[in-house]
Design a protein around this motif. Structure first.
Motif, PDB file in Angstrom:
ATOM      1  N   LYS A 101       4.871  13.151 -70.004  1.00 42.96           N
ATOM      2  CA  LYS A 101       4.724  14.273 -69.243  1.00 42.96           C
ATOM      3  C   LYS A 101       3.746  15.176 -70.028  1.00 42.96           C
TER       4      LYS A 101
ATOM      5  N   GLY B 180      -4.933  23.687 -69.270  1.00 45.14           N
ATOM      6  CA  GLY B 180      -3.573  23.607 -68.090  1.00 45.14           C
ATOM      7  C   GLY B 180      -3.548  24.703 -67.267  1.00 45.14           C
TER       8      GLY B 180
ATOM      9  N   ASN C 139       4.108  13.890 -63.810  1.00 42.83           N
ATOM     10  CA  ASN C 139       5.213  14.587 -63.777  1.00 42.83           C
ATOM     11  C   ASN C 139       5.781  14.240 -62.131  1.00 42.83           C
ATOM     12  N   GLU C 140       4.855  13.838 -61.198  1.00 44.78           N
ATOM     13  CA  GLU C 140       5.253  13.367 -59.943  1.00 44.78           C
ATOM     14  C   GLU C 140       6.070  11.968 -60.093  1.00 44.78           C
TER      15      GLU C 140
ATOM     16  N   THR D 124      -8.363  23.431 -62.387  1.00 47.46           N
ATOM     17  CA  THR D 124      -7.380  23.423 -63.869  1.00 47.46           C
ATOM     18  C   THR D 124      -8.200  23.318 -64.859  1.00 47.46           C
TER      19      THR D 124
ATOM     20  N   LYS E 114      -5.586  16.714 -59.615  1.00 49.05           N
ATOM     21  CA  LYS E 114      -4.427  17.245 -60.700  1.00 49.05           C
ATOM     22  C   LYS E 114      -4.525  16.534 -61.859  1.00 49.05           C
ATOM     23  N   THR E 115      -4.145  17.037 -62.795  1.00 55.41           N
ATOM     24  CA  THR E 115      -4.471  16.431 -64.215  1.00 55.41           C
ATOM     25  C   THR E 115      -3.476  15.353 -64.353  1.00 55.41           C
TER      26      THR E 115
ATOM     27  N   THR F 178      -8.989  21.840 -68.015  1.00 60.65           N
ATOM     28  CA  THR F 178      -8.768  20.507 -68.847  1.00 60.65           C
ATOM     29  C   THR F 178      -9.200  20.669 -70.331  1.00 60.65           C
TER      30      THR F 178
ATOM     31  N   LYS G 146      -4.299  27.330 -64.362  1.00 58.99           N
ATOM     32  CA  LYS G 146      -4.894  27.147 -62.958  1.00 58.99           C
ATOM     33  C   LYS G 146      -5.892  28.332 -62.637  1.00 58.99           C
TER      34      LYS G 146
ATOM     35  N   GLY H  88       0.692  13.035 -70.348  1.00 60.43           N
ATOM     36  CA  GLY H  88       0.017  12.303 -69.123  1.00 60.43           C
ATOM     37  C   GLY H  88      -0.229  10.845 -69.263  1.00 60.43           C
TER      38      GLY H  88
ATOM     39  N   GLN I 207      -1.496  15.036 -66.537  1.00 54.57           N
ATOM     40  CA  GLN I 207       0.128  15.524 -66.766  1.00 54.57           C
ATOM     41  C   GLN I 207       0.867  15.960 -65.324  1.00 54.57           C
ATOM     42  N   GLU I 208      -0.028  16.464 -64.641  1.00 57.97           N
ATOM     43  CA  GLU I 208       0.718  16.895 -63.127  1.00 57.97           C
ATOM     44  C   GLU I 208       1.021  15.702 -62.514  1.00 57.97           C
TER      45      GLU I 208
END
Length: 581
Positions: free
Chosen positions: A527, A385, A463-464, A439, A456-457, A441, A387, A530, A459-460
């Motif tokens: 979240k 997770g 989250n959107e 990222t 983007k993962t 992973t 960066k 994912g 999860q990311e």
């Protein structure tokens, strides 16, 4: 031309002939057959000192036979030739000159009691010393004399010490007044020095030589003042540029001694190889796996670098140079560089003939083993997770390796490079040397693997999203239990079979096609993991509700009839307004 002139001219040629060093003509009480055989056949160089000049002058003159010597040979003067010189042929003149010179030589030999001539090199015994003059027994009735300074070698600072009974080597400069005047022997003509080199060749004793210059195929070396030849391949174990050796002195071995010392071949390599063998044997006695040693890089190949540990070489494979990926060892190491290595393995050579020989032992070395393991640092720094930033180190068909730390690379799979299109060639997205952000992973520290993603993962992306929102997407994959849909932001979710809006038992693969554009409603978002659950049925219902609500809330346009309620409501509004007025 009278007879005396002919005799003098012929005697002037005699010293040059005597300098041929014919061993049979050098007859003295102190000359040995071996020394005579070593005499040069046709020396042409003369000493550069004043003694040399005197020698040349003495050789150019006919010996002075005045005094007691002249009294014993009054018949030296010969009559005139039977024919005038201008009437004689060259052959007749040469024959006459030879005859006169021979007669004169025989009379001179009888007068001084020995066959001695200017330019001849002899060994003589010291009889007495008076001041700076040393008197010698030259094996003849005549006495020899030489200055002390002439016994001193050129360039020597200390004065030579001689005493009665010593044997010395000297060169006859001239014979005058019943005395044989001697001088220094040029080093390149020295019989003693040639005999020393002959002995060094026999016993394989090392001698010192100075490299004076180069010629085709090798080096010109001066050994004991005598010229010798060293082939280029014999100057060193790993020859350097020729300029490195010029005007330097080294130890050499005489490998060939021919023609009485006129043909001498020497080698420095043989001495170095012997030294290397001794060092290798001594080193291997105390060498063991795990030992840490210092060495020098001798040569570099594409597969690694050879390191000299002091008499024996080992190989540092490219994979053992550094923890990082080494594409070309030449980019990290260079010949002559000092390095520290660890011995990984000691093996006997496969060749049966070389087994047991120290210099042929196979050593596997490592530089990496002495360096801190960067993966220990990576384990402490990177977590899933996170960066991270790195540089693209190399590209493969399946993805790109990104260097996160020196010696630590992470892999960006081709599927994790972009979301907007399918990638076949990773080189279309990134190039070696590009700086990228990614990222983490996944991590597998036991296998030293780090998985990275430039997109983007899950999860990311999850989250959107907002629950209850209707979004557009494309059918990505169809299974019996449901349909996977890729949303516009790149997130992927599952529409269970019961949420597809089809009747139970419907074959989803016949109802949906990959790539179909559909609308789904986001029902649930995990979240943390994912995971996204969506519904086509709920999306349709939500759209229907929205359409109905829009229709209900829509105001009628001017000139158009609405519902009965709208008309009544409008009419009552008009009545209220009139009452107020």
């Amino acid at each position: 031309m009278n007879n005396d002139q002919n005799v003098q001219q012929q005697d002037q040629a005699a010293p040059a002939a005597s300098e041929t060093g014919d061993s049979q003509s050098s007859v003295t009480a102190e000359t040995t057959p071996e020394v005579e055989a070593a005499a040069p056949a046709a020396p042409s160089d003369e000493p550069s000192s004043e003694a040399s000049a005197a020698t040349e002058q003495g050789e150019a003159e006919s010996p002075d036979v005045s005094g007691s010597v002249a009294a014993e040979m009054p018949e030296l003067k010969t009559g005139k030739p039977e024919l005038p010189a201008e009437e004689m042929s060259f052959a007749e003149m040469f024959e006459l000159a030879e005859k006169q010179s021979q007669e004169k030589r025989q009379k001179l030999k009888a007068a001084i009691g020995g066959d001695l001539r200017p330019g001849q090199i002899i060994f003589a015994k010291v009889v007495s010393i008076a001041g700076n003059s040393v008197f010698l027994d030259v094996g003849a009735k005549a006495e020899g004399v030489i200055e002390k300074s002439e016994l001193q070698e050129e360039g020597a600072e200390e004065e030579v010490e001689v005493k009665e009974g010593d044997k010395v080597e000297a060169r006859i400069r001239k014979i005058e007044g019943g005395t044989i005047v001697l001088g220094r022997v040029p080093p390149h003509l020295s019989l003693r020095r040639r005999e020393e080199l002959k002995e060094a060749h026999r016993t394989k004793t090392a001698v010192e030589g100075k490299v004076k210059g180069t010629n085709k195929g090798g080096f010109e070396v001066e050994v004991k003042g005598i010229p010798a030849f060293c082939p280029s391949s014999q100057i060193d174990l790993r020859p350097k540029k020729s300029d490195f050796y010029i005007n330097k002195a080294f130890e050499f071995q005489v490998v060939e001694f021919k023609d009485g010392g006129r043909n001498i071949v020497i080698s420095r390599r043989t001495i170095l190889e012997e030294e290397q063998r001794k060092k290798a044997a001594a080193l291997l006695e105390q060498l063991e796996e795990g030992a840490v040693l210092k060495g020098e890089v001798t040569s570099i190949k594409d597969y690694g670098a050879f390191v000299d540990l002091g008499g024996i070489e080992g190989l540092v494979h490219a994979t053992e140079i550094s923890h990082g990926h080494v594409a070309k060892p030449q980019m990290i190491l260079k010949p002559g560089q000092d390095v520290e290595v660890m011995v990984l393995k000691i093996e006997e050579p496969k060749d049966e003939k070389k087994k047991g020989l120290p210099e042929h032992k196979k050593l596997s070395l490592s530089m990496k083993a002495l360096q801190a393991d960067p993966w220990d640092r990576a384990k402490a720094e990177f977590k899933e997770g996170d960066k991270v930033k790195g540089t693209v180190a190399r590209i493969q068909n399946f993805g790109a390796f990104v260097q996160l730390l020196p010696g630590v690379d992470g892999l960006v799979h081709v599927s994790a490079m972009t979301l907007d299109r399918r990638i076949r060639n990773p080189g279309d997205v990134v190039k070696v040397g590009d700086e990228v952000e990614a990222t983490v992973t996944s991590t597998d520290w036991s296998k030293r693997r780090i998985g990275l993603s430039m997109v983007k993962t899950p999860q990311e992306l999850a989250n959107e999203l907002k629950q209850g929102k209707v979004m557009e997407g494309k059918v990505d994959r169809i299974e019996d239990f449901g349909v996977f849909v890729k949303l516009s932001n790149g997130a992927r979710g599952l529409v269970p079979a019961r949420e597809t809006g089809t009747s139970q038992g419907t074959d989803l693969k016949k109802t949906f096609n990959s790539g179909d554009e559909i609308k789904v409603l986001v029902q649930d978002v995990d979240k943390k993991n994912g995971r996204i659950r969506m519904s086509i049925r709920a999306a349709r219902e939500a759209e229907e509700r929205a359409e109905y609500a829009g229709f209900i809330n829509k105001k009628p346009s001017d000139g158009k009839l609405g519902t009965l309620g709208d008309l009544l409501k409008g009419k009552l509004g008009d009545i209220r307004q009139s009452l107020k007025d």
